[in-house]
Write a protein that holds these residues in place. Structure first.
Motif, PDB file in Angstrom:
ATOM      1  N   PHE A   1       0.814  -1.213   0.000  1.00  0.00           N
ATOM      2  CA  PHE A   1       0.000   0.000   0.000  1.00  0.00           C
ATOM      3  C   PHE A   1       0.853   1.270   0.000  1.00  0.00           C
ATOM      4  N   CYS A   2       1.895   1.296   0.814  1.00  0.00           N
ATOM      5  CA  CYS A   2       2.712   2.508   0.939  1.00  0.00           C
ATOM      6  C   CYS A   2       3.667   2.722  -0.226  1.00  0.00           C
ATOM      7  N   SER A   3       3.864   1.736  -1.055  1.00  0.00           N
ATOM      8  CA  SER A   3       4.875   1.856  -2.107  1.00  0.00           C
ATOM      9  C   SER A   3       4.308   1.949  -3.529  1.00  0.00           C
ATOM     10  N   HIS A   4       3.039   1.598  -3.742  1.00  0.00           N
ATOM     11  CA  HIS A   4       2.495   1.698  -5.104  1.00  0.00           C
ATOM     12  C   HIS A   4       1.695   2.987  -5.272  1.00  0.00           C
ATOM     13  N   TRP A   5       1.251   3.252  -6.495  1.00  0.00           N
ATOM     14  CA  TRP A   5       0.526   4.476  -6.830  1.00  0.00           C
ATOM     15  C   TRP A   5      -0.962   4.210  -7.063  1.00  0.00           C
ATOM     16  N   GLY A   6      -1.487   3.236  -6.374  1.00  0.00           N
ATOM     17  CA  GLY A   6      -2.903   2.923  -6.512  1.00  0.00           C
ATOM     18  C   GLY A   6      -3.156   1.569  -7.126  1.00  0.00           C
ATOM     19  N   VAL A   7      -2.239   1.111  -7.978  1.00  0.00           N
ATOM     20  CA  VAL A   7      -2.334  -0.186  -8.637  1.00  0.00           C
ATOM     21  C   VAL A   7      -0.986  -0.873  -8.499  1.00  0.00           C
ATOM     22  N   ASP A   8      -1.003  -2.118  -8.053  1.00  0.00           N
ATOM     23  CA  ASP A   8       0.230  -2.895  -7.899  1.00  0.00           C
ATOM     24  C   ASP A   8       0.388  -3.781  -9.127  1.00  0.00           C
ATOM     25  N   LEU A   9       1.194  -3.327 -10.066  1.00  0.00           N
ATOM     26  CA  LEU A   9       1.316  -4.040 -11.341  1.00  0.00           C
ATOM     27  C   LEU A   9       1.925  -5.426 -11.170  1.00  0.00           C
ATOM     28  N   ASP A  10       2.882  -5.564 -10.262  1.00  0.00           N
ATOM     29  CA  ASP A  10       3.500  -6.869 -10.044  1.00  0.00           C
ATOM     30  C   ASP A  10       2.481  -7.877  -9.524  1.00  0.00           C
ATOM     31  N   GLU A  11       1.683  -7.447  -8.546  1.00  0.00           N
ATOM     32  CA  GLU A  11       0.649  -8.333  -8.003  1.00  0.00           C
ATOM     33  C   GLU A  11      -0.411  -8.645  -9.048  1.00  0.00           C
ATOM     34  N   MET A  12      -0.727  -7.660  -9.876  1.00  0.00           N
ATOM     35  CA  MET A  12      -1.740  -7.894 -10.905  1.00  0.00           C
ATOM     36  C   MET A  12      -1.264  -8.916 -11.927  1.00  0.00           C
ATOM     37  N   ARG A  13      -0.004  -8.794 -12.336  1.00  0.00           N
ATOM     38  CA  ARG A  13       0.535  -9.773 -13.291  1.00  0.00           C
ATOM     39  C   ARG A  13       0.551 -11.175 -12.690  1.00  0.00           C
ATOM     40  N   ALA A  14       0.962 -11.260 -11.413  1.00  0.00           N
ATOM     41  CA  ALA A  14       0.983 -12.570 -10.755  1.00  0.00           C
ATOM     42  C   ALA A  14      -0.418 -13.144 -10.634  1.00  0.00           C
TER      43      ALA A  14
END
Length: 223
Positions: free
Chosen positions: A69-82
């Motif tokens: 939460f503290c490090s992304h800009w609203g969307v976590d692209l790495d988590e989304m790809r996984a």
């Protein structure tokens, strides 16, 4: 006629963008809360400032729902790809949804499992993260999330229903039980947990200290 339709569409698109800015100072309600009110169903929500919440609760919910939460800009692209790699459809994977994405869904969109919703949810999450502080975002999330089977919304209502105490007094174990309710608050019960819920809470509780202070580094002092 085409020009009128375009103006209407632009006006509709502007509503959530303007509301997002207003939610820096206005306490919002979710679309599900509004729907229950319209249907005459029970809604219990007591808005609780983050300063009046247990720090353990804030940390544990972030660890459970969106550890980056503290490090992304609203969307976590790495988590989304996984998540896409593991799921048949994008919306099958809860792990792809960040807290800003869940806020966007709860405030502006509809429940369900349709890919078209993601097309709106992702840009709204990016916008929310841009115009609303991280501290305010988690405060909003903890006050609009559904936390019980009978119209309990927000962590204050959830804590009082489950344990008979205010959110300020929730300890680490109770925080873990409340956090693991969030994927299915109508079937999981922190106050009377099943063996499965107990196991999930134990794993989460053990993980929170290992995640370290970066979980809430962007929030400033919690208490």
């Amino acid at each position: 006629m085409v020009a009128l339709v375009l103006r209407v569409m632009l006006a509709l698109a502007a509503i959530p963008l303007m509301l997002s800015i207003a939610y820096n100072v206005v306490n919002p309600v979710s679309t599900l809360m509004l729907l229950r009110w319209v249907e005459g169903k029970r809604v219990e929500r007591v808005w609780t400032p983050i300063e009046q919440m247990s720090p353990a609760l804030v940390r544990t919910v972030i660890a459970s729902e969106d550890a980056s939460f503290c490090s992304h800009w609203g969307v976590d692209l790495d988590e989304m790809r996984a998540a896409i790699d593991k799921a048949d459809e994008l919306d099958d994977a809860r792990g792809a949804s960040t807290i800003p994405m869940q806020i966007a869904k709860n405030l502006f969109l509809w429940p369900g499992r349709a890919l078209i919703r993601k097309a709106f949810e992702i840009p709204l999450a990016l916008w929310l993260d841009l115009v609303v502080s991280k501290r305010r975002l988690i405060e909003i999330y903890l006050n609009i999330a559904e936390w019980g089977p009978n119209g309990e919304f927000g962590v204050e209502a959830g804590a009082r229903r489950a344990f008979g105490i205010p959110a300020a007094r929730v300890d680490a174990r109770q925080a873990a039980l409340l956090a693991v309710m969030l994927p299915n608050p109508r079937r999981r019960d922190a106050g009377n947990p099943s063996a499965g819920v107990e196991r999930l809470a134990s794993r989460l509780q053990a993980r929170v200290p290992r995640e370290g202070p970066e979980l809430t580094a962007c929030l400033g002092p919690l208490r």
